[in-house]
Every structure is written in C-alpha cells, then in structure tokens.
Scaffold this motif. Sequence first.
Motif, PDB file in Angstrom:
ATOM      1  N   LEU A  31     -28.873  43.704  51.792  1.00 15.58           N
ATOM      2  CA  LEU A  31     -29.810  43.094  50.859  1.00 15.58           C
ATOM      3  C   LEU A  31     -29.388  43.382  49.426  1.00 15.58           C
ATOM      4  O   LEU A  31     -28.943  44.489  49.110  1.00 15.58           O
ATOM      5  CB  LEU A  31     -31.216  43.651  51.087  1.00 15.58           C
ATOM      6  N   PHE A  32     -29.570  42.403  48.576  1.00 11.72           N
ATOM      7  CA  PHE A  32     -29.312  42.547  47.143  1.00 11.72           C
ATOM      8  C   PHE A  32     -30.651  42.332  46.447  1.00 11.72           C
ATOM      9  O   PHE A  32     -31.238  41.261  46.536  1.00 11.72           O
ATOM     10  CB  PHE A  32     -28.277  41.517  46.675  1.00 11.72           C
ATOM     11  N   ARG A  33     -31.140  43.368  45.760  1.00 11.89           N
ATOM     12  CA  ARG A  33     -32.479  43.324  45.170  1.00 11.89           C
ATOM     13  C   ARG A  33     -32.413  43.462  43.662  1.00 11.89           C
ATOM     14  O   ARG A  33     -31.472  44.013  43.117  1.00 11.89           O
ATOM     15  CB  ARG A  33     -33.343  44.465  45.722  1.00 11.89           C
ATOM     16  N   SER A  34     -33.476  42.987  42.995  1.00  8.66           N
ATOM     17  CA  SER A  34     -33.614  43.194  41.555  1.00  8.66           C
ATOM     18  C   SER A  34     -35.072  43.495  41.256  1.00  8.66           C
ATOM     19  O   SER A  34     -35.973  43.074  41.970  1.00  8.66           O
ATOM     20  CB  SER A  34     -33.152  41.969  40.773  1.00  8.66           C
ATOM     21  N   GLU A  35     -35.285  44.240  40.186  1.00  3.68           N
ATOM     22  CA  GLU A  35     -36.638  44.595  39.783  1.00  3.68           C
ATOM     23  C   GLU A  35     -37.096  43.625  38.710  1.00  3.68           C
ATOM     24  O   GLU A  35     -36.350  43.276  37.798  1.00  3.68           O
ATOM     25  CB  GLU A  35     -36.682  46.026  39.239  1.00  3.68           C
ATOM     26  N   ASN A  36     -38.320  43.187  38.818  1.00  2.00           N
ATOM     27  CA  ASN A  36     -38.892  42.289  37.836  1.00  2.00           C
ATOM     28  C   ASN A  36     -39.192  43.065  36.558  1.00  2.00           C
ATOM     29  O   ASN A  36     -39.420  44.265  36.587  1.00  2.00           O
ATOM     30  CB  ASN A  36     -40.174  41.674  38.418  1.00  2.00           C
ATOM     31  N   ASN A  38     -41.823  43.145  34.773  1.00  2.00           N
ATOM     32  CA  ASN A  38     -43.182  43.689  34.680  1.00  2.00           C
ATOM     33  C   ASN A  38     -43.427  44.780  35.722  1.00  2.00           C
ATOM     34  O   ASN A  38     -44.553  45.016  36.122  1.00  2.00           O
ATOM     35  CB  ASN A  38     -44.220  42.565  34.803  1.00  2.00           C
ATOM     36  N   ASN A  39     -42.322  45.436  36.156  1.00  6.03           N
ATOM     37  CA  ASN A  39     -42.383  46.555  37.096  1.00  6.03           C
ATOM     38  C   ASN A  39     -42.988  46.208  38.447  1.00  6.03           C
ATOM     39  O   ASN A  39     -43.567  47.064  39.105  1.00  6.03           O
ATOM     40  CB  ASN A  39     -43.134  47.748  36.483  1.00  6.03           C
ATOM     41  N   SER A  40     -42.886  44.942  38.841  1.00  4.41           N
ATOM     42  CA  SER A  40     -43.338  44.580  40.177  1.00  4.41           C
ATOM     43  C   SER A  40     -42.299  45.089  41.185  1.00  4.41           C
ATOM     44  O   SER A  40     -41.201  45.487  40.807  1.00  4.41           O
ATOM     45  CB  SER A  40     -43.503  43.059  40.284  1.00  4.41           C
ATOM     46  N   PRO A  41     -42.623  45.085  42.461  1.00  7.15           N
ATOM     47  CA  PRO A  41     -41.681  45.611  43.459  1.00  7.15           C
ATOM     48  C   PRO A  41     -40.334  44.869  43.415  1.00  7.15           C
ATOM     49  O   PRO A  41     -40.255  43.712  43.016  1.00  7.15           O
ATOM     50  CB  PRO A  41     -42.403  45.355  44.786  1.00  7.15           C
ATOM     51  N   TRP A  42     -39.318  45.569  43.849  1.00  3.81           N
ATOM     52  CA  TRP A  42     -37.984  44.982  43.897  1.00  3.81           C
ATOM     53  C   TRP A  42     -37.999  43.775  44.816  1.00  3.81           C
ATOM     54  O   TRP A  42     -38.550  43.833  45.911  1.00  3.81           O
ATOM     55  CB  TRP A  42     -36.985  46.017  44.417  1.00  3.81           C
ATOM     56  N   GLN A  43     -37.406  42.696  44.351  1.00  4.22           N
ATOM     57  CA  GLN A  43     -37.371  41.469  45.136  1.00  4.22           C
ATOM     58  C   GLN A  43     -35.977  41.257  45.709  1.00  4.22           C
ATOM     59  O   GLN A  43     -34.973  41.539  45.050  1.00  4.22           O
ATOM     60  CB  GLN A  43     -37.737  40.267  44.262  1.00  4.22           C
ATOM     61  N   ILE A  44     -35.924  40.744  46.935  1.00  8.52           N
ATOM     62  CA  ILE A  44     -34.639  40.398  47.544  1.00  8.52           C
ATOM     63  C   ILE A  44     -34.163  39.106  46.898  1.00  8.52           C
ATOM     64  O   ILE A  44     -34.843  38.083  46.948  1.00  8.52           O
ATOM     65  CB  ILE A  44     -34.779  40.223  49.073  1.00  8.52           C
ATOM     66  N   ALA A  72     -36.864  30.475  41.368  1.00 15.46           N
ATOM     67  CA  ALA A  72     -37.497  30.439  42.691  1.00 15.46           C
ATOM     68  C   ALA A  72     -38.744  31.306  42.779  1.00 15.46           C
ATOM     69  O   ALA A  72     -39.451  31.274  43.775  1.00 15.46           O
ATOM     70  CB  ALA A  72     -36.500  30.874  43.753  1.00 15.46           C
ATOM     71  N   GLY A  73     -39.014  32.099  41.740  1.00  9.29           N
ATOM     72  CA  GLY A  73     -40.198  32.954  41.758  1.00  9.29           C
ATOM     73  C   GLY A  73     -40.092  34.002  42.844  1.00  9.29           C
ATOM     74  O   GLY A  73     -39.075  34.660  43.008  1.00  9.29           O
ATOM     75  N   ASP A  74     -41.161  34.157  43.632  1.00 11.15           N
ATOM     76  CA  ASP A  74     -41.184  35.141  44.710  1.00 11.15           C
ATOM     77  C   ASP A  74     -40.698  34.570  46.042  1.00 11.15           C
ATOM     78  O   ASP A  74     -40.841  35.217  47.074  1.00 11.15           O
ATOM     79  CB  ASP A  74     -42.609  35.695  44.884  1.00 11.15           C
ATOM     80  N   ASN A  75     -40.161  33.367  46.022  1.00 10.97           N
ATOM     81  CA  ASN A  75     -39.682  32.773  47.266  1.00 10.97           C
ATOM     82  C   ASN A  75     -38.492  33.552  47.804  1.00 10.97           C
ATOM     83  O   ASN A  75     -37.655  34.037  47.049  1.00 10.97           O
ATOM     84  CB  ASN A  75     -39.285  31.311  47.044  1.00 10.97           C
ATOM     85  N   PRO A  76     -38.405  33.671  49.124  1.00  9.19           N
ATOM     86  CA  PRO A  76     -37.294  34.434  49.714  1.00  9.19           C
ATOM     87  C   PRO A  76     -35.971  33.667  49.584  1.00  9.19           C
ATOM     88  O   PRO A  76     -35.965  32.455  49.388  1.00  9.19           O
ATOM     89  CB  PRO A  76     -37.701  34.573  51.182  1.00  9.19           C
ATOM     90  N   PRO A  77     -34.856  34.371  49.708  1.00 11.66           N
ATOM     91  CA  PRO A  77     -33.553  33.711  49.663  1.00 11.66           C
ATOM     92  C   PRO A  77     -33.427  32.659  50.776  1.00 11.66           C
ATOM     93  O   PRO A  77     -34.009  32.799  51.848  1.00 11.66           O
ATOM     94  CB  PRO A  77     -32.555  34.846  49.886  1.00 11.66           C
TER      95      PRO A  77
END
Length: 189
Positions: A31-36, A38-44, A72-77
């Motif tokens: 998985l490759f993640r990044s942090e938003n 606004n300190n929201s959880p790391w997104q894939i 893509a916002g919070d949409n998954p890969p």
Amino acid sequence: DIRTSEASTALTLGRNSASYLSVGDVLGEVLFRSENTNNSPWQIRAKIQAISESAQWRADTSLAFFTTAYNAGDNPPVEQMRINYDGNVGIGTTTPLSQLSVLSSTDSKIPLVISGFSAGQTADLFQVKQYATSTALVVVDESGNVGIGTTGPTHSLTISNSATDDVLRLIGPDGSYGYGARLNFGDGD
C-alpha cells in the motif's frame, strides 16, 4: 526502510491459510498512503496486489496495480493494469486475452497511441513482424506511410507481394470476388 544483511529476501508478504483459496483472494499487497493536510487518517493512494486466479491452495496468481486520481477525494484506488499468471498484460482490463490487451475506459479515449521520439524521428513508428524470421509484415514509417509486404513504403499506402498471387483482392457482400466488390477513387464528394 527495510534493510538486511542476510542473503534472504528483505520482505515477504503472504497469506497464512489452511483452506483453499477462492478466485479473487488477495494473497498480499503493498500500500502507498498519504496523509491529508487537515490531519485526517492516512489514505491509500495506490497499491499493488497479488490476487488468486484459481480456487486451490497452489493458485495461479496475478499482480494488479491500482492508482487514484488527485481529485478522487476519499475514493479507493482503481485497478489500472494487471499482469496475469501467464504473463499477459492488461491495461484497462482484468482479463488480458493476449500478451498486451489495451481497453479504453470510455468511448472518448484513444486506447493506444504510438509516438516517435522527436520531430526528427527516422526509425519506423510501428512494425508487425513474423516471429520466426523477424520479417516485417506491416510497417508505419516516420512519415506515416503504411507498408504491407515492404519495409520501405514510398506512398501513403504501399502494398508489395513477391508471390504470384493477387496483391489486393476485393470481396463483395455476398463473399464473391466479382459482384458488389468496389474500389472508388474520387475527390471526396
């Protein structure tokens, strides 16, 4: 950062299961993640998965590559490419039927573009070759000329045939070589 002084593999991903696999089971993933901001959880944002293609404990396995668009916002890969167990590569498809299968994601996308290196391109842009002899059967040269049976097309379409058979055969709608077979030349009117 994963480092090891061992001669073995630095990282192994696996699935520990005593049961048979099902088609589509994920055996492991990166998985490759990044942090938003606004300190929201790391997104894939992207991932690579090893996926079972058969239902048995020693399964045919493919690799699937997923990416996410910036907007893509919070949409998954979304899966973009797959290499299946026999080496076929699919872009835009999860079931590649040949060594390279390219499927457009919409009607408005060109599925495959071949471009030269620069405006001074001197090598052919595209060739279809016979494997056993490496003989070019179809060539698109740097000027866009198409050659069938020749590697040096001199016109928009050059057809060459060294055999005594027909160079060009037109077949009518009823499957015959005569009635209904047409070749029209004109100014486009």
